[in-house]
Design a protein around this motif. Structure first.
Motif, mmCIF file in Angstrom:
data_model
loop_
_atom_site.group_PDB
_atom_site.id
_atom_site.type_symbol
_atom_site.label_atom_id
_atom_site.label_comp_id
_atom_site.label_asym_id
_atom_site.label_seq_id
_atom_site.Cartn_x
_atom_site.Cartn_y
_atom_site.Cartn_z
ATOM 1 N N THR A 206 0.822 -1.211 0.000
ATOM 2 C CA THR A 206 0.000 0.000 0.000
ATOM 3 C C THR A 206 0.856 1.261 0.000
ATOM 4 O O THR A 206 0.336 2.356 -0.255
ATOM 5 N N ALA A 207 2.155 1.141 0.275
ATOM 6 C CA ALA A 207 3.049 2.292 0.128
ATOM 7 C C ALA A 207 3.309 2.583 -1.346
ATOM 8 O O ALA A 207 3.683 3.706 -1.701
ATOM 9 N N LEU A 208 3.122 1.582 -2.200
ATOM 10 C CA LEU A 208 3.288 1.748 -3.644
ATOM 11 C C LEU A 208 1.960 2.008 -4.338
ATOM 12 O O LEU A 208 1.890 2.753 -5.312
ATOM 13 N N ASP A 209 0.923 1.356 -3.849
ATOM 14 C CA ASP A 209 -0.417 1.401 -4.445
ATOM 15 C C ASP A 209 -1.355 1.900 -3.350
ATOM 16 O O ASP A 209 -1.904 1.114 -2.584
ATOM 17 N N PRO A 210 -1.561 3.219 -3.236
ATOM 18 C CA PRO A 210 -2.164 3.796 -2.032
ATOM 19 C C PRO A 210 -3.555 3.270 -1.711
ATOM 20 O O PRO A 210 -4.362 2.962 -2.600
ATOM 21 N N LEU A 211 -3.830 3.179 -0.436
ATOM 22 C CA LEU A 211 -5.136 2.780 0.062
ATOM 23 C C LEU A 211 -6.133 3.923 -0.123
ATOM 24 O O LEU A 211 -5.837 5.081 0.175
ATOM 25 N N HIS A 212 -7.315 3.597 -0.610
ATOM 26 C CA HIS A 212 -8.406 4.572 -0.743
ATOM 27 C C HIS A 212 -9.505 4.115 0.207
ATOM 28 O O HIS A 212 -10.264 3.179 -0.078
ATOM 29 N N GLU A 222 -1.962 5.969 7.060
ATOM 30 C CA GLU A 222 -0.810 6.837 6.835
ATOM 31 C C GLU A 222 0.227 6.676 7.938
ATOM 32 O O GLU A 222 1.436 6.676 7.685
ATOM 33 N N GLU A 223 -0.240 6.508 9.152
ATOM 34 C CA GLU A 223 0.681 6.276 10.266
ATOM 35 C C GLU A 223 1.437 4.958 10.073
ATOM 36 O O GLU A 223 2.631 4.855 10.387
ATOM 37 N N SER A 224 0.781 3.946 9.533
ATOM 38 C CA SER A 224 1.422 2.639 9.355
ATOM 39 C C SER A 224 2.580 2.714 8.363
ATOM 40 O O SER A 224 3.526 1.920 8.437
ATOM 41 N N LEU A 225 2.524 3.653 7.407
ATOM 42 C CA LEU A 225 3.585 3.766 6.412
ATOM 43 C C LEU A 225 4.893 4.248 7.025
ATOM 44 O O LEU A 225 5.960 4.096 6.424
ATOM 45 N N ARG A 226 4.807 4.833 8.214
ATOM 46 C CA ARG A 226 6.011 5.273 8.913
ATOM 47 C C ARG A 226 6.468 4.266 9.960
ATOM 48 O O ARG A 226 7.444 4.508 10.670
ATOM 49 N N SER A 227 5.792 3.129 10.042
ATOM 50 C CA SER A 227 6.003 2.220 11.172
ATOM 51 C C SER A 227 7.256 1.388 11.077
ATOM 52 O O SER A 227 7.772 0.932 12.092
ATOM 53 N N ASP A 228 7.764 1.125 9.883
ATOM 54 C CA ASP A 228 9.014 0.373 9.782
ATOM 55 C C ASP A 228 9.795 0.830 8.558
ATOM 56 O O ASP A 228 9.266 1.505 7.666
ATOM 57 N N ALA A 229 11.055 0.431 8.535
ATOM 58 C CA ALA A 229 11.969 0.922 7.496
ATOM 59 C C ALA A 229 11.541 0.529 6.081
ATOM 60 O O ALA A 229 11.580 1.372 5.174
ATOM 61 N N TYR A 234 9.768 2.170 0.692
ATOM 62 C CA TYR A 234 8.846 2.002 -0.430
ATOM 63 C C TYR A 234 8.109 3.306 -0.731
ATOM 64 O O TYR A 234 7.999 3.733 -1.882
ATOM 65 N N ARG A 235 7.583 3.916 0.326
ATOM 66 C CA ARG A 235 6.769 5.117 0.116
ATOM 67 C C ARG A 235 7.601 6.242 -0.491
ATOM 68 O O ARG A 235 7.189 6.882 -1.467
ATOM 69 N N ALA A 237 10.541 6.065 -2.118
ATOM 70 C CA ALA A 237 11.021 5.737 -3.461
ATOM 71 C C ALA A 237 9.917 5.908 -4.487
ATOM 72 O O ALA A 237 10.156 6.400 -5.601
ATOM 73 N N MET A 238 8.689 5.513 -4.137
ATOM 74 C CA MET A 238 7.579 5.637 -5.075
ATOM 75 C C MET A 238 7.195 7.099 -5.276
ATOM 76 O O MET A 238 6.842 7.507 -6.389
ATOM 77 N N GLU A 239 7.263 7.899 -4.227
ATOM 78 C CA GLU A 239 6.941 9.318 -4.371
ATOM 79 C C GLU A 239 7.897 9.997 -5.346
ATOM 80 O O GLU A 239 7.487 10.815 -6.171
ATOM 81 N N TYR A 240 9.166 9.674 -5.255
ATOM 82 C CA TYR A 240 10.124 10.214 -6.216
ATOM 83 C C TYR A 240 9.836 9.702 -7.625
ATOM 84 O O TYR A 240 9.916 10.445 -8.603
ATOM 85 N N PHE A 241 9.504 8.417 -7.724
ATOM 86 C CA PHE A 241 9.294 7.817 -9.040
ATOM 87 C C PHE A 241 8.137 8.478 -9.775
ATOM 88 O O PHE A 241 8.247 8.789 -10.972
ATOM 89 N N VAL A 242 7.013 8.690 -9.101
ATOM 90 C CA VAL A 242 5.834 9.226 -9.788
ATOM 91 C C VAL A 242 6.026 10.677 -10.210
ATOM 92 O O VAL A 242 5.272 11.184 -11.042
ATOM 93 N N GLN A 243 7.027 11.360 -9.668
ATOM 94 C CA GLN A 243 7.292 12.728 -10.104
ATOM 95 C C GLN A 243 7.791 12.776 -11.545
ATOM 96 O O GLN A 243 7.594 13.764 -12.245
ATOM 97 N N LYS A 244 8.469 11.726 -12.003
ATOM 98 C CA LYS A 244 8.997 11.704 -13.361
ATOM 99 C C LYS A 244 8.289 10.699 -14.270
ATOM 100 O O LYS A 244 8.424 10.765 -15.483
#
Length: 426
Positions: A206-212, A222-229, A234-235, A237-244
């Motif tokens: 879900t860090a790559l394919d966001p939960l709706h 959103e809190e769970s995405l910060r819960s482990d390394a 993933y989150r 790296a994907m945020e950078y990727f979708v920018q380009k």
């Protein structure tokens, strides 16, 4: 090693190319430089004699050297924005004569690659470590030697020679490091376990394919995405990727990451059952648990886009799958001794062949080399047939990028003597 003999496979691309018609050619022309001629005759392969164009080996050679003819110079490799010049020690040998580190697996079919640009390697290595330490807090201090030994900067520069800028290279580098963190922390050496793996992979995905979901539950996710390394990596790296990346390129990556996670789950199920699969079953798993997400983004890293319709063609999908399968068997072969020295039983192709076909360790390893070589020759034959059937610049460049990734992947495995050593079978 002499060039392999290619046998032309059956392909559905001629019909596919005709189906696309003007749409494909218009898109091809759009990928040419602004000062290039826009007639169909200017497209790659148009200046090649008809008898040569029909030869898969000749077509593959053209893929690797790039298109030729008026207006195609910019299609060979993207113009690169060079990083700042960094001081480098004087080499003991001239670059063209200096041998690569490590030894290739004897008998393994592969193509040597030039040493990657040291300035780019240094810059990517610096940036990825800053990202891992400063942005996503990816690993504790005592993992630093392992992170450095991974040599991910060298890896990605070798695999993406047409990346126009270091920023483009970083798209692939962050994703590679994030994928490796998920594998280590969820599946393998650093606390990984097959027990509960499905839940961990689902939540990481879900860090790559966001939960709706509803407003009530969105903050908890959103809190769970910060819960482990791994999820943080993933989150980010994907945020950078979708920018380009385009929307279709991003969705393509999500699909291939789901394939990867499915492969992890199959291997975990065998581990829980203490089961060694049949050889064909293992190879099926490895088609999913493999490097496919890496070469499939070669166009994004190269700063262009292979249209979704062309990427989805069965012949293109076969080329990508064969590339992923071959590169993953390379990993099985080079990591063989490393995995044997690790606790527990690690499945790799030589281990499965030895168990299921009643072979000695040496016989099984050498047969795994043959399997890899068959996959490589199939990949090259299918790639040649594809570009001969669909002579579109974006197709040629994408296939050439996948081939470069295959070669760069082998280069990294061969030269990463920090991680890998060969068995004494020769």
């Amino acid at each position: 090693m002499p060039d392999p003999e290619f046998f032309p496979p059956q392909s559905s691309l001629p019909g596919a190319a005709a189906h696309f018609g003007a749409y494909v050619l218009a898109d091809a022309v759009a990928t040419l430089p602004v000062d290039a001629p826009t007639s169909v005759d200017a497209l790659p392969l148009a200046d090649v004699p008809a008898d040569e164009a029909r030869t898969p080996a000749a077509a593959l050679e053209r893929i690797l050297r790039g298109p030729s003819g008026l207006g195609t110079a910019s299609l060979r490799l993207a113009r690169r924005e060079e990083p700042p010049t960094l001081p480098a020690p004087e080499p003991e040998l001239e670059p063209e004569s200096a041998p690569a580190d490590g030894n290739p697996v004897p008998g393994l079919y592969h193509h040597p690659v030039p040493e990657p640009d040291p300035a780019r390697v240094e810059e990517v290595s610096h940036r990825i470590k800053a990202w891992a330490l400063g942005e996503v807090d990816l690993y504790p201090d005592d993992w630093e030697d392992q992170f450095d030994g991974f040599s991910v900067g060298r890896y990605m520069v070798a695999c993406h020679p047409d990346a126009p800028t270091v920023d483009h290279l970083m798209l692939a580098t962050r994703l590679m490091v994030a994928e490796n963190a998920v594998d280590d922390c969820y599946c393998e050496d650093h606390g990984g376990s097959p027990i509960g793996l499905g839940e961990r992979l689902l939540l990481a995905h879900t860090a790559l394919d966001p939960l709706h979901t509803t407003k009530e539950y969105q903050p908890r996710w959103e809190e769970s995405l910060r819960s482990d390394a791994p999820r943080r990596a993933y989150r980010s790296a994907m945020e950078y990727f979708v920018q380009k990346a385009s929307s279709s390129q991003a969705d393509r990556l999500r699909h291939d990451m789901a394939r990867l996670h499915l492969g992890y789950l199959a291997e975990a199920a065998w581990a829980q059952q203490d089961q060694v699969p049949e050889v064909w079953e293992y190879l099926a798993m490895r088609q999913f648990n493999n490097f496919r997400p890496c070469p499939t983004i070669t166009d994004t890293v190269g700063g262009y886009e292979l249209p979704a319709d062309l990427h989805a063609q069965p012949a293109m999908q076969r080329v990508i799958a064969l590339a992923g399968n071959a590169t993953t068997i390379v990993n099985d072969l080079y990591s063989y001794t490393k995995e044997l020295a690790s606790p527990g039983r690690h499945l790799n192709l030589p281990v499965v062949l030895a168990e299921r076909e009643n072979l000695s360790d040496r016989e099984a390893y050498l047969k795994a080399v043959e399997v890899h070589n068959d996959l490589m020759r199939d990949f090259e034959a299918e790639a040649a047939a594809l570009v001969a059937a669909c002579p579109v610049p974006a197709v040629q460049r994408f296939v050439r990028g996948v081939a470069a990734w295959v070669d760069g992947n082998h280069y990294w495995h061969q030269t990463n003597t920090y991680r890998y050593s060969l068995p004494d079978f020769w």
